[in-house]
Every structure is written in structure tokens, then in C-alpha cells.
Design a protein around this motif. Structure first.
Motif, PDB file in Angstrom:
ATOM      1  N   ALA A  27       4.303   3.453 -19.299  1.00 23.90           N
ATOM      2  CA  ALA A  27       5.140   2.342 -19.725  1.00 23.90           C
ATOM      3  C   ALA A  27       5.097   1.223 -18.696  1.00 23.90           C
ATOM      4  O   ALA A  27       4.436   1.332 -17.663  1.00 23.90           O
ATOM      5  CB  ALA A  27       6.571   2.830 -19.925  1.00 23.90           C
ATOM      6  N   ASP A  28       5.800   0.145 -18.963  1.00 27.91           N
ATOM      7  CA  ASP A  28       5.832  -0.996 -18.061  1.00 27.91           C
ATOM      8  C   ASP A  28       6.521  -0.622 -16.749  1.00 27.91           C
ATOM      9  O   ASP A  28       7.123   0.450 -16.621  1.00 27.91           O
ATOM     10  CB  ASP A  28       6.558  -2.167 -18.720  1.00 27.91           C
ATOM     11  N   ASN A  29       6.463  -1.560 -15.810  1.00 23.66           N
ATOM     12  CA  ASN A  29       7.023  -1.357 -14.478  1.00 23.66           C
ATOM     13  C   ASN A  29       8.542  -1.193 -14.550  1.00 23.66           C
ATOM     14  O   ASN A  29       9.282  -2.138 -14.832  1.00 23.66           O
ATOM     15  CB  ASN A  29       6.654  -2.564 -13.605  1.00 23.66           C
ATOM     16  N   ILE A  30       9.024   0.017 -14.282  1.00 24.07           N
ATOM     17  CA  ILE A  30      10.457   0.283 -14.361  1.00 24.07           C
ATOM     18  C   ILE A  30      11.166   0.034 -13.028  1.00 24.07           C
ATOM     19  O   ILE A  30      12.393   0.187 -12.934  1.00 24.07           O
ATOM     20  CB  ILE A  30      10.732   1.735 -14.816  1.00 24.07           C
ATOM     21  N   ALA A  31      10.395  -0.377 -11.981  1.00 24.42           N
ATOM     22  CA  ALA A  31      11.012  -0.727 -10.702  1.00 24.42           C
ATOM     23  C   ALA A  31      11.281  -2.222 -10.601  1.00 24.42           C
ATOM     24  O   ALA A  31      11.866  -2.676  -9.607  1.00 24.42           O
ATOM     25  CB  ALA A  31      10.109  -0.286  -9.548  1.00 24.42           C
ATOM     26  N   LEU A  32      10.885  -2.985 -11.620  1.00 23.51           N
ATOM     27  CA  LEU A  32      11.019  -4.435 -11.565  1.00 23.51           C
ATOM     28  C   LEU A  32      12.484  -4.831 -11.374  1.00 23.51           C
ATOM     29  O   LEU A  32      13.353  -4.470 -12.168  1.00 23.51           O
ATOM     30  CB  LEU A  32      10.469  -5.060 -12.849  1.00 23.51           C
ATOM     31  N   VAL A  82      10.508   3.420   2.218  1.00 22.99           N
ATOM     32  CA  VAL A  82      11.170   2.520   1.278  1.00 22.99           C
ATOM     33  C   VAL A  82      11.670   3.381   0.115  1.00 22.99           C
ATOM     34  O   VAL A  82      10.892   4.138  -0.481  1.00 22.99           O
ATOM     35  CB  VAL A  82      10.221   1.430   0.763  1.00 22.99           C
ATOM     36  N   ILE A  83      12.964   3.278  -0.225  1.00 18.42           N
ATOM     37  CA  ILE A  83      13.558   4.065  -1.311  1.00 18.42           C
ATOM     38  C   ILE A  83      14.043   3.110  -2.401  1.00 18.42           C
ATOM     39  O   ILE A  83      14.890   2.246  -2.147  1.00 18.42           O
ATOM     40  CB  ILE A  83      14.723   4.932  -0.804  1.00 18.42           C
ATOM     41  N   ILE A  84      13.501   3.249  -3.595  1.00 20.55           N
ATOM     42  CA  ILE A  84      13.849   2.396  -4.725  1.00 20.55           C
ATOM     43  C   ILE A  84      14.801   3.157  -5.645  1.00 20.55           C
ATOM     44  O   ILE A  84      14.565   4.323  -5.985  1.00 20.55           O
ATOM     45  CB  ILE A  84      12.587   1.987  -5.504  1.00 20.55           C
ATOM     46  N   ASP A  85      15.873   2.482  -6.063  1.00 23.42           N
ATOM     47  CA  ASP A  85      16.842   3.061  -6.993  1.00 23.42           C
ATOM     48  C   ASP A  85      16.530   2.537  -8.396  1.00 23.42           C
ATOM     49  O   ASP A  85      16.743   1.359  -8.687  1.00 23.42           O
ATOM     50  CB  ASP A  85      18.258   2.670  -6.574  1.00 23.42           C
ATOM     51  N   LEU A 170       2.453  -3.168   9.503  1.00 20.54           N
ATOM     52  CA  LEU A 170       2.451  -2.735   8.110  1.00 20.54           C
ATOM     53  C   LEU A 170       2.952  -3.909   7.284  1.00 20.54           C
ATOM     54  O   LEU A 170       4.048  -4.425   7.530  1.00 20.54           O
ATOM     55  CB  LEU A 170       3.366  -1.528   7.899  1.00 20.54           C
ATOM     56  N   PHE A 171       2.137  -4.347   6.308  1.00 20.92           N
ATOM     57  CA  PHE A 171       2.508  -5.475   5.463  1.00 20.92           C
ATOM     58  C   PHE A 171       2.431  -5.051   4.000  1.00 20.92           C
ATOM     59  O   PHE A 171       1.397  -4.580   3.533  1.00 20.92           O
ATOM     60  CB  PHE A 171       1.578  -6.670   5.705  1.00 20.92           C
ATOM     61  N   LEU A 172       3.548  -5.235   3.275  1.00 19.20           N
ATOM     62  CA  LEU A 172       3.645  -4.889   1.861  1.00 19.20           C
ATOM     63  C   LEU A 172       4.060  -6.120   1.063  1.00 19.20           C
ATOM     64  O   LEU A 172       4.754  -7.004   1.574  1.00 19.20           O
ATOM     65  CB  LEU A 172       4.675  -3.778   1.647  1.00 19.20           C
ATOM     66  N   ASP A 173       3.640  -6.127  -0.208  1.00 18.19           N
ATOM     67  CA  ASP A 173       4.045  -7.228  -1.063  1.00 18.19           C
ATOM     68  C   ASP A 173       4.841  -6.735  -2.265  1.00 18.19           C
ATOM     69  O   ASP A 173       6.001  -7.061  -2.420  1.00 18.19           O
ATOM     70  CB  ASP A 173       2.806  -8.015  -1.520  1.00 18.19           C
ATOM     71  N   GLU A 174       4.251  -5.911  -3.083  1.00 18.43           N
ATOM     72  CA  GLU A 174       4.893  -5.521  -4.333  1.00 18.43           C
ATOM     73  C   GLU A 174       4.734  -4.027  -4.551  1.00 18.43           C
ATOM     74  O   GLU A 174       3.676  -3.459  -4.274  1.00 18.43           O
ATOM     75  CB  GLU A 174       4.276  -6.274  -5.509  1.00 18.43           C
ATOM     76  N   ILE A 175       5.815  -3.389  -5.027  1.00 23.47           N
ATOM     77  CA  ILE A 175       5.790  -1.976  -5.379  1.00 23.47           C
ATOM     78  C   ILE A 175       6.140  -1.858  -6.856  1.00 23.47           C
ATOM     79  O   ILE A 175       7.140  -2.427  -7.305  1.00 23.47           O
ATOM     80  CB  ILE A 175       6.781  -1.145  -4.542  1.00 23.47           C
ATOM     81  N   GLU A 176       5.324  -1.130  -7.596  1.00 22.06           N
ATOM     82  CA  GLU A 176       5.581  -0.892  -9.013  1.00 22.06           C
ATOM     83  C   GLU A 176       5.720   0.607  -9.259  1.00 22.06           C
ATOM     84  O   GLU A 176       5.034   1.420  -8.632  1.00 22.06           O
ATOM     85  CB  GLU A 176       4.441  -1.426  -9.880  1.00 22.06           C
ATOM     86  N   VAL A 177       6.601   0.958 -10.200  1.00 25.36           N
ATOM     87  CA  VAL A 177       6.747   2.332 -10.666  1.00 25.36           C
ATOM     88  C   VAL A 177       6.648   2.297 -12.184  1.00 25.36           C
ATOM     89  O   VAL A 177       7.360   1.522 -12.832  1.00 25.36           O
ATOM     90  CB  VAL A 177       8.094   2.946 -10.234  1.00 25.36           C
TER      91      VAL A 177
END
Length: 805
Positions: A27-32, A82-85, A170-177
Motif C-alpha cells: 500500500a501507499d506510504n503509511i508513515a507520511l 529513529v522511532i516512527i509512530d 549520518l545524513f537522512l532525508d525521507e523515511i517511508e513505511v
């Protein structure tokens, strides 16, 4: 639990627990737009802003450029979480994140990233992991890469990404779930902290093995192409099979990893045999060349088999051979040197004159190994050693010798390499030494001030570090900030109450005798003990402290001309000028060390104002000066030097250190310093943690390895194990003495009124030697040729002086 590599190698290692059927739909990105938290706040100022708390899930990806605020960055952080809710428990099928890498700033992709899920934020379950072993870090450009897991079968409200970063950045931009329609499997036990550490370690192993296979595969293809019809017909099929095995390897099974490595080394041996024939192969090699663990040194033009060395009394020299085992059977090689004999047949013991070593490939953060560590191959000071060479690989055999207490003259010996247990003779090579009637002075008596930020207090080196430093030419000891004496002030009375000199005294004791000079590095941003540098009372108390410091050293037998203050690191600023001014006001005889980095924003005017305060002006070299502002700073540094005549030193600081060439980076420091008119040089740094591990202890600027943490099988006959880079620096420090003695002999000839043409020719030889060494990096014999030419020049000028010119 089986953890396997599922994605194509060109994409990066992707380790996932469990698998999906083809009917699964992502499915689509549910972390958006979902909130997240981290284990440690972002620390990189170049992209830090208030938006860091939402930019990882805002749906806008700009490629993790560390110069823009949309990137979230950390510096000097080994592990970041990094912890995403997600707001509710959901099935999870894929995780994607964008990271930055490459460039001259030494930015590396995260080595491995563990993906965990939880329903309550307390019990965590491993969903998978992502490694970067198959990605070749391109240091010529800056770029981003999108890492992703595939075919996860997990569920949870919380997604926890544990990044094993490369310590520096450490360089991050975007995280998707992304969610999935596939049902999650039954859960096992939640993961413990120790089990998570083990998973990351296994991921690092997978990264390293996959990266090494890429190097092997590339060379196999090159060898097969060169062999043509002679190459085995099944090589393409075996390469394809090996790709599949690497992709599916279970990194939780150490035996499987070992079996895999054995298989692809034997594969390379088979194709190499088509070109070079089966069996052991020996060639003499340039000691300071690039030797990667996955690249066989059997191609290209080698050096002569015989070893002819001209050196001064008490000077060190090195030679090396590569033994390649193109068989499927282990090979043991006996490495032997016959007694050293002079022209009259007298024998001289090798004890304290000869060290037989072997090169060990150590891992790097960019996915390959380099041959760097040089442990002893046998007992200390022995003339016989044994080295094992596994099938399909090679060993670098290393000879270090010193002409300790040898009278001038001609000497000979023989180097023999013999295969055991067959007894086959692999090499029988003459060793010829010519000891010139010139003596290499001990480190403290040389012209060059050599240092390496050895920091005996801070790195907790084992016993013998001070002796090792001196044996490698170090005569100026830079103490760690932990050695700073601790002052106590009476603020109301504006006076110095007391000074605790115990840290300084302990550091001095670790020096095991006094080197030529001492300096104490105050650290990157010292507090100056809470005093106001610009108030009259603050200035008065600081000057009291500086005088007390100098008096304490004087009582310890260290005069003011053997000590310098090192208050700020790589900083050219008003603050530096103020501190240096206070030091000079406290006592004009006190010396100040200033190391300048060409960097935008530093005006030539500011540099000129530092000049009167700097007794040692140290310039970082081996850096680009193409920018107009930086070129102006080079010119300003020269103008300051010409006006105020400080001691001019240089230093280098690039990492990871083990990726820096032993010759053009470490050895050439001395030559470049001489070319610039300097009298001191050094590099960061002597030791910085566990050098055997590519992922612990920073970027491994250190040039030594500690035996106590060495891998199994490494000889522990000496507590401190040198590297090829450390040996190269030692020889560079000796090179400088050649240059300085030649310059001194030319100056003496001019003072004596020798013919101008004679002196000019000698000066031209000196200049040509420096120019050739620094520009002809493709000539393996350039150092030996220059040393022999300079030796002849010095002896000729001295002989002419003795004959009346």
C-alpha cells in the motif's frame, strides 16, 4: 532465524526476516506525516533547523544533501535510532529511506540498518535489516541513495530504524513505511539488546563479504578476458552461481560465510592459473603501493628480485614480497635471512637489526580491505619466520632492517622463501647493503620536529608506546586534553588559588623520558575555566595560571624553549589572538602553536594579526586551494611567515586513515614540508581506538594496532603492531634528514667560498630530488634514487671541504 540477502547486489544488501508470496500488495506510504523521535538529537549544523522533527516523514525528498535544511544530519555519532509512530497497529511490507554518501568530506552510507517493529513501544521484534556492502562509495562526487527492504512480513504501531552509522556523519532525508495485504506470521520472542547487537554485527559481516565478492568478481572477469581461450569454460556460470550464493547467504551462520569465501577465492585461483600457472608465485613488490585484500598482486611489472639498499648508519629500510597461492591447498612459507656478512667475512647478528613481518588485510568503511597491519611473522628479532597463505589469496611478506651500529662498508645476506612441508624453494634472493659513512641521528637530534598527536593520556596505549614513537622518528609529543593542569581561581580576589598538576605530571611520566618538545592540546572548544578573556580580572588570573604552568615545567626540567601552548585547534580567530596575546603578556618567552586550515571566511588581515603571537605556524597541507579565497590565504600565510619568521610546520588530517596512501600521504609529508621551507610535520593521529574493527573507534586515523585486541592467530610478540603507513612516516622523517644535511652541506660550501657553480649544481640536485619525489609518484624507486644521490652530494661536498675546496 535465517537472515538472508534478497535484493540485487547493485542495489545494496537487503536482509529480511520472512518472505512474501507473489499475491502480496504494497500500500501507499503509511508513515507520511507521522511523528517520530530519535535516540540522540541531530548534531550537524549545516542542515539543522526546527524542521528536523518532521522532515523525515514529510513526503518531500531532496536527496539528503547535507547543505540544505531539508536534510537531517548527525556528526560523530556511531549509532542513531529513529522511532516512527504510525498511530495504530498495521501490517508492514516495506521500509525505504534516503541517505547521503560520497564526496571529499568522507560521508559514508550507514553500514547496516536494523528494522524493528512494536505494538506497544516496549517489546520489539526484528523485521529485517539493510546493508550497504555492495555500494562502492564514490569519493569524487556527492550523491544520495535510496535504501529499501522488500518482502517484509511484520506488523506494529511503531517502526524503529537502528542505523549503524560510520561514526563521523549520518545524513537522512525521507523515511517511508508501506503496508501490505499479506498476513504477518506468528511472532517469536522479542529481541534483546544483545541480540540486536549480534544482528548488526552479522549485517556488517554480510556487508564486508558482499563488498569483497564484488572486488573478486571484477578481477575474475579481467583475468578471464586476459586468459582468453585458456580460461576455464565454466567461469561465467560459476560467477553467476556465486552471485546467487552471496545474495542468499545466511550471515547468522559463520561456517557458511567461511565456506562462501573459500569458494570464491578458489574460483579466482582457477582463472588466475590460466595466466600464471598453478602453484605458489613470488614477486618482489613496492612496499608502499596499494594492496587490497581482494586484488591479487600477480599482474604488472615487479621490482628486481635482488634487494640492493644504500643507507646510513642506524637508518631503517623496508622491502616486501608478495606470495600468491594459486592452488586449492593451504601453503606455509618459511621466510629466512642468512647471517649478515661484511666484505672481510665477518658476521653480524640480526638481533635488533631485522624484523620479519607480514601484511594483514583490515576492513575499511567503503567495502574492501587494505593490507595495512604488519605483525611479526615469528619471534621478536628473529631471522626466521613462518607465514600461512590460504588458497586463492596472497600474503605480503615484509622485511624491516636497521643498520644499527654497523660500520660503513658493504654487507651481504640471502633471503630465502621455502614452501612447507614440500621443501620447494620459492625464492633465493641476494640482499646487498651499502652503509654510507653518515649516521642517522636519533629522533631528538634531528632537524625535523616530527609529531603525530600521540596523546598518550587519551588513547590509553599499552606500555611501549613512547619507545615506539621515538623509534619512528617522533620527537615532539602532543599531549591529550586530559593532561591539562586544572586551575582553581578566587574570583572575588581575582587571583589564582591553586593548580592541580597531577594530570600533566602523569602524562609527562608516560613519555618515559623527555622528548625534544612538548605541547598540550587544549581540545576543540576549551572553556577557559569560566573566565572572561576580555576583563582585566580574567586576563590577570589567566596570566597567573600560564606563569605557574611554565614554572612547574621548569621545575620538572622542561625549559620554556621545549614547551608550547596549543590552545585552539584549526582555528584562526579573534579568540585565538586574545589567548595568544595573554600568553605572551604572561611571559614573552612562552611559545604558542597555531595550526591553520585554509577555509572560507578567514581573511588575510586576520591571519596577519595572528603572526606576531604565533611561534609555531602550522599549515594543513594536501588540501585543495583552487578557490580564490583559499589561494589568498596561502599567500597570506607566506607573507606572515616572511614578516615574523615563526617556525613553520605542516600537518595532514584526512580519513579514514587506512585509505590514505603510505607514500604520497604519509611519507611525502616530510618532502612537502621541506619544499615549503618548514621544519616540522605531523598527522592526525597515532592511535584512535580498536584499529582491527572498521566500525568502531572513529575513522581510524591511527597508524598502529594493539595486540591485545588482535584477531586470532596474530602474533602477540609485541604489544603495539605497526602499519605500512607508520613505517612510511618513519622513512619520511629520515628522508628529511637527508634533505636537511644536503642543504647544510651546500650552505657550508657557500660560506667557505667554494665556487658558485659547484654550489649551484649541488642546489639544483637537491631541488631536482625534491621535485622528482613529489611529482613522479608512479616511480617505485624514486625515494631510493633520491637518497643515493643526496648521499653522494653530501659526501662529495664534505670531501672537497676536507681537501681545501
Amino acid at each position: 532465524m535465517r537472515i538472508s540477502v534478497l535484493a540485487p547486489l547493485s542495489v545494496g544488501l537487503v536482509l529480511a526476516v520472512g518472505g512474501l508470496g507473489l499475491e502480496a500488495v504494497l500500500a501507499d506510504n503509511i508513515a507520511l506525516g507521522k511523528p517520530y523521535k530519535w535516540s540522540t538529537p541531530p548534531r550537524y549544523g549545516g542542515c539543522a533547523d526546527e524542521g528536523d522533527a518532521r522532515q523525515l516523514t514529510d513526503g518531500a525528498s531532496y536527496g539528503a544533501d547535507w547543505t540544505v535544511e531539508s536534510t537531517v544530519g548527525w556528526v560523530h555519532q556511531g549509532r542513531v535510532e529513529v522511532i516512527i509512530d504510525l498511530g495504530s497497529v498495521q501490517p508492514i511490507g516495506r521500509v525505504v529511506f534516503v541517505a547521503a554518501g560520497g564526496g571529499l568530506a568522507d560521508v559514508f552510507f550507514p553500514a547496516v540498518t536494523a528494522v524493528l517493529t512494536s505494538e506497544d513501544g516496549e517489546a520489539w521484534y526484528l523485521a529485517g535489516a539493510i546493508g550497504s556492502g555492495a555500494l562502492v562509495q564514490d569519493r569524487t562526487k556527492e550523491y544520495s541513495h535510496s535504501f529499501e527492504t522488500t518482502e517484509l512480513r511484520a506488523r506494529g504501531r511503531y517502526v524503529r530504524l537502528v542505523y549503524q552509522a560510520e561514526e563521523r556523519y549520518l545524513f537522512l532525508d525521507e523515511i517511508e513505511v508501506h503496508s501490505t495485504t499479506a498476513p504477518a506470521p506468528e511472532r517469536g520472542e522479542s529481541i534483546t539488546a544483545d541480540e540486536l547487537d549480534a544482528v548488526l554485527k552479522r549485517g556488517l559481516t554480510a556487508r564486508w563479504v558482499a563488498g569483497e565478492w564484488l572486488g573478486f568478481r571484477e578481477q575474475i572477469e579481467e583475468l578471464a578476458e586476459a586468459a582468453g581461450a585458456r580460461a576455464p569454460m565454466d567461469i561465467p556460470a560459476r560467477v553467476e552461481e556465486m552471485d546467487a550464493r552471496v545474495a542468499a547467504m545466511d550471515v547468522s551462520d559463520a561456517q557458511e560465510t567461511q565456506t562462501l569465501r573459500k569458494a570464491y577465492t578458489e574460483l579466482r585461483a582457477d582463472v588466475a592459473q590460466a595466466l600464471y600457472g598453478a602453484g605458489p608465485h613470488v614477486q618482489r613488490v613496492y612496499p608502499w603501493g596499494e594492496f587490497r585484500g581482494e586484488t591479487l598482486p600477480v599482474t604488472g611489472e615487479g621490482l628486481p628480485a635482488s634487494v640492493d639498499i644504500t643507507l646510513w648508519q642506524d637508518e631503517y629500510e623496508s622491502a616486501a614480497w608478495a606470495v600468491t597461492n594459486l592452488t586449492h591447498e593451504p601453503l606455509r612459507v618459511t621466510f629466512r635471512a642468512s647471517p649478515l656478512t661484511d666484505a672481510d667475512g665477518r658476521e653480524y647478528a640480526w638481533e635488533d637489526r631485522l624484523w620479519l613481518r607480514y601484511g594483514i588485510p583490515v576492513p575499511t568503511r567503503v567495502g574492501f580491505r587494505v593490507v595495512d597491519a604488519l605483525p611479526l611473522a615469528g619471534n621478536r628479532d628473529g631471522d626466521v619466520a613462518e607465514v600461512d597463505v590460504v588458497p586463492g589469496e596472497y600474503r605480503l611478506l615484509w622485511l624491516s632492517l636497521q643498520a644499527r651500529d654497523l660500520p660503513p662498508g658493504e654487507y651481504s645476506a640471502e633471503i630465502r622463501l621455502q614452501a612447507d612441508p614440500s621443501g620447494d624453494l620459492l625464492l633465493e634472493s641476494p640482499l646487498a647493503l651499502t652503509v654510507a659513512p653518515l649516521r642517522m641521528p636519533p629522533a631528538d637530534e634531528r632537524v625535523l620536529s616530527a609529531y603525530s598527536w600521540e596523546q598518550l593520556t587519551g588513547w590509553d596505549q599499552p606500555a611501549g608506546a613512547a619507545a615506539d614513537l621515538r623509534a619512528h622518528g617522533i620527537n615532539t609529543f602532543m599531549m591529550h586534553p586530559a593532561a591539562l593542569p586544572i586551575p582553581t581561581f578566587d574570583i572575588e580576589a581575582a587571583t589564582l588559588k591553586s593548580v592541580d598538576f597531577a594530570p600533566l605530571d602523569a602524562a609527562l611520566a608516560r613519555c618515559e623520558g623527555q622528548p625534544r618538545m612538548h605541547g598540550v592540546f587544549w581540545g576543540g572548544n576549551p572553556s577557559f575555566w569560566g573566565l572572561d578573556l576580555h576583563s582585566a580580572d580574567g586576563a590577570h588570573m589567566l596570566k597567573q595560571f600560564f606563569r605557574a604552568w611554565a614554572e612547574h615545567l621548569e621545575e620538572a626540567g622542561i625549559s620554556r624553549n621545549r614547551f608550547f601552548f596549543y590552545p585552539l585547534d584549526e582555528e584562526t580567530s579573534e579568540r585565538l589572538i586574545r589567548i595568544a596575546t595573554l600568553i605572551k603578556e604572561a611571559d614573552p618567552r612562552l611559545s604558542v602553536f597555531w595550526n591553520h586550515v585554509n577555509a572560507p571566511g578567514v581573511s588575510p588581515e586576520l591571519m596577519s594579526r595572528v603572526g606576531p603571537c604565533a611561534d609555531i605556524a602550522c599549515l594543513k597541507i594536501l588540501t585543495a586551494v583552487d578557490d580564490e579565497d583559499l589561494s589568498e590565504q596561502e599567500a597570506a600565510f607566506r607573507a606572515m611567515r616572511d614578516k615574523h619568521d615563526p617556525l613553520v610546520w605542516t600537518y595532514a588530517c584526512k580519513g579514514p586513515g587506512r585509505l590514505m596512501p603510505p607514500d604520497t600521504y604519509y611519507r611525502d609529508l616530510a618532502w612537502e614540508t621541506f619544499r615549503r621551507g618548514g621544519t616540522g610535520t605531523g598527522f592526525w593521529c597515532y592511535a584512535d581506538g580498536d584499529g582491527w574493527d572498521a566500525y568502531e573507534g572513529g575513522l581510524h586515523y591511527g597508524v598502529v594496532y594493539f595486540a591485545e585486541s588482535a584477531p586470532p592467530g596474530v602474533t602477540r610478540a609485541e604489544p603495539i603492531i605497526p602499519s605500512r603507513r607508520w613505517e612510511a612516516f618513519r622513512e619520511g622523517a629520515e628522508d628529511f634528514e637527508y634533505l636537511a644535511q644536503a642543504r647544510r652541506a651546500i650552505a657550508a660550501a657557500r660560506d667557505e667560498g667554494r665556487e658558485a657553480s659547484t654550489c649551484d649544481r649541488a642546489a639544483a640536485v637537491l631541488d631536482q630530488s625534491v621535485g622528482t619525489v613529489l611529482t613522479a609518484s608512479d616511480r617505485p624507486g624514486r625515494y631510493d634514487d633520491a637518497r643515493e644521490e643526496l648521499t653522494r652530494l653530501i659526501l662529495r661536498l664534505r670531501a672537497e671541504a676536507g681537501n681545501g675546496g
